[in-house]
Write a protein that holds these residues in place. Sequence first.
Motif, PDB file in Angstrom:
ATOM      1  N   GLU A  43     -11.477   2.299  10.453  1.00 37.80           N
ATOM      2  CA  GLU A  43     -11.623   0.978   9.846  1.00 37.80           C
ATOM      3  C   GLU A  43     -13.103   0.710   9.614  1.00 37.80           C
ATOM      4  OE1 GLU A  43      -8.742  -2.325  10.963  1.00 37.80           O
ATOM      5  OE2 GLU A  43      -8.943  -1.277  12.868  1.00 37.80           O
ATOM      6  N   PHE A  64      -8.800   0.865   3.194  1.00 40.82           N
ATOM      7  CA  PHE A  64      -8.596   1.284   1.802  1.00 40.82           C
ATOM      8  C   PHE A  64      -9.953   1.467   1.129  1.00 40.82           C
ATOM      9  CE2 PHE A  64      -7.833   0.684  -2.751  1.00 40.82           C
ATOM     10  CZ  PHE A  64      -6.760   1.558  -2.949  1.00 40.82           C
ATOM     11  N   LEU A  89       0.850  -1.169   0.000  1.00 40.32           N
ATOM     12  CA  LEU A  89       0.000   0.000   0.000  1.00 40.32           C
ATOM     13  C   LEU A  89       0.899   1.237   0.000  1.00 40.32           C
ATOM     14  CD1 LEU A  89      -2.856   1.243   0.377  1.00 40.32           C
ATOM     15  CD2 LEU A  89      -2.509   1.012   2.849  1.00 40.32           C
ATOM     16  N   GLU A 146       1.974  -3.801   8.784  1.00 43.05           N
ATOM     17  CA  GLU A 146       0.710  -4.459   9.136  1.00 43.05           C
ATOM     18  C   GLU A 146       0.892  -5.360  10.362  1.00 43.05           C
ATOM     19  OE1 GLU A 146      -2.291  -3.883   7.597  1.00 43.05           O
ATOM     20  OE2 GLU A 146      -3.176  -5.166   9.108  1.00 43.05           O
ATOM     21  N   ASN A 182      -3.457  -1.343  11.388  1.00 46.43           N
ATOM     22  CA  ASN A 182      -4.230  -0.295  10.709  1.00 46.43           C
ATOM     23  C   ASN A 182      -4.444   0.947  11.571  1.00 46.43           C
ATOM     24  OD1 ASN A 182      -4.446  -1.811   8.395  1.00 46.43           O
ATOM     25  ND2 ASN A 182      -6.430  -2.687   8.932  1.00 46.43           N
ATOM     26  N   ILE A 187      -7.358   6.565   1.741  1.00 46.66           N
ATOM     27  CA  ILE A 187      -7.281   6.024   3.094  1.00 46.66           C
ATOM     28  C   ILE A 187      -8.471   6.565   3.890  1.00 46.66           C
ATOM     29  CG2 ILE A 187      -5.901   5.856   5.207  1.00 46.66           C
ATOM     30  CD1 ILE A 187      -4.725   4.386   2.702  1.00 46.66           C
ATOM     31  N   VAL A 237      -1.546   3.275  11.358  1.00 42.52           N
ATOM     32  CA  VAL A 237      -1.484   3.917  10.040  1.00 42.52           C
ATOM     33  C   VAL A 237      -2.501   5.064  10.007  1.00 42.52           C
ATOM     34  CG1 VAL A 237      -1.811   3.605   7.548  1.00 42.52           C
ATOM     35  CG2 VAL A 237      -0.668   1.818   8.882  1.00 42.52           C
ATOM     36  N   THR A 274     -14.922   0.887   1.660  1.00 38.38           N
ATOM     37  CA  THR A 274     -13.636   0.220   1.852  1.00 38.38           C
ATOM     38  C   THR A 274     -13.700  -1.178   1.227  1.00 38.38           C
ATOM     39  OG1 THR A 274     -14.201  -0.853   3.948  1.00 38.38           O
ATOM     40  CG2 THR A 274     -13.307   1.412   4.073  1.00 38.38           C
ATOM     41  N   SER A 331       5.054  -2.914   3.729  1.00 35.40           N
ATOM     42  CA  SER A 331       3.653  -3.103   4.105  1.00 35.40           C
ATOM     43  C   SER A 331       3.424  -4.287   5.049  1.00 35.40           C
ATOM     44  CB  SER A 331       2.784  -3.260   2.861  1.00 35.40           C
ATOM     45  OG  SER A 331       2.727  -2.024   2.163  1.00 35.40           O
ATOM     46  N   GLY A 338      -5.841  -7.751   5.943  1.00 33.49           N
ATOM     47  CA  GLY A 338      -4.806  -6.713   5.946  1.00 33.49           C
ATOM     48  C   GLY A 338      -5.357  -5.298   5.967  1.00 33.49           C
ATOM     49  N   TYR A 339      -4.979  -4.516   4.954  1.00 27.69           N
ATOM     50  CA  TYR A 339      -5.361  -3.108   4.878  1.00 27.69           C
ATOM     51  C   TYR A 339      -6.771  -2.886   4.321  1.00 27.69           C
ATOM     52  CZ  TYR A 339      -0.380  -2.251   5.653  1.00 27.69           C
ATOM     53  OH  TYR A 339       0.892  -2.222   6.181  1.00 27.69           O
TER      54      TYR A 339
END
Length: 180
Positions: free
Chosen positions: A135, A147, A68, A85, A90, A131, A93, A153, A81, A142-143
């Motif tokens: 969440e 994302f 990412l 992670e 997350n 981003i 980040v 997302t 990444s 993962g991300y």
Amino acid sequence: RKMVFVTGNKGKFGEAKEILAAKDIELMQNADGYPELQEDDLEPIAAYGAKWAAEKLKHPVMVDDSGLFINALNGFPGPYSAFVEDNLGNQKVLKLMEDEEDRTAVFKSVIGYCEPGGEPSVFTGTVEGKIAFEERGTGGFGYDPIFEYEGKTFGELGTEIKNTFSHRRRALDKFFEWLD
Ligand code: ITT
Ligand code: NA
């Protein structure tokens, strides 16, 4: 056709298995790993890993090195990444991104393929997104929960929809075209 995917990441394997099943390729996972070069770009990491694993297993193999790249953080975590992670997660980040107005980011997947005695080939797929501020969603891995693609997302979209246009899908489509 059968293919060995060297990866320890269940999420990656599950997605690739689904995508390649539609193309009549049966995917098998090998979780033994490969040495990951320290590079700024993912392509040489995937190329080296595929070559190394093909020679070790004496079998054609594919690998997937992904990352990412967040524009406001000059591309971080990028090639780091997995480390980020696993060790930060997350939430950290998101914390780094707290005061950033530029939320744009690129998810990148590089498929490396190699046959024993041969030279590796790499296929890159990218998807642009943003981003999120928190969440959201329980799908994917993962991300994915941070994302955003067109307002949702990857975690909210879920694997099935994600697989229709993701970085991984785009890289695998190129790989498949080349195999043909
Ligand atoms: P390998 O065994 O295949 O190397 P890995 O998890 O170490 O698995 P990478 O080195 O490519 O994979 O690191 C990529 C990181 O980005 C890792 O933390 C992944 O979980 C995450 N990631 C990769 N693709 C993703 C995707 O489609 N959605 C969300 N997170 C992703
Ligand atoms: Na890895």
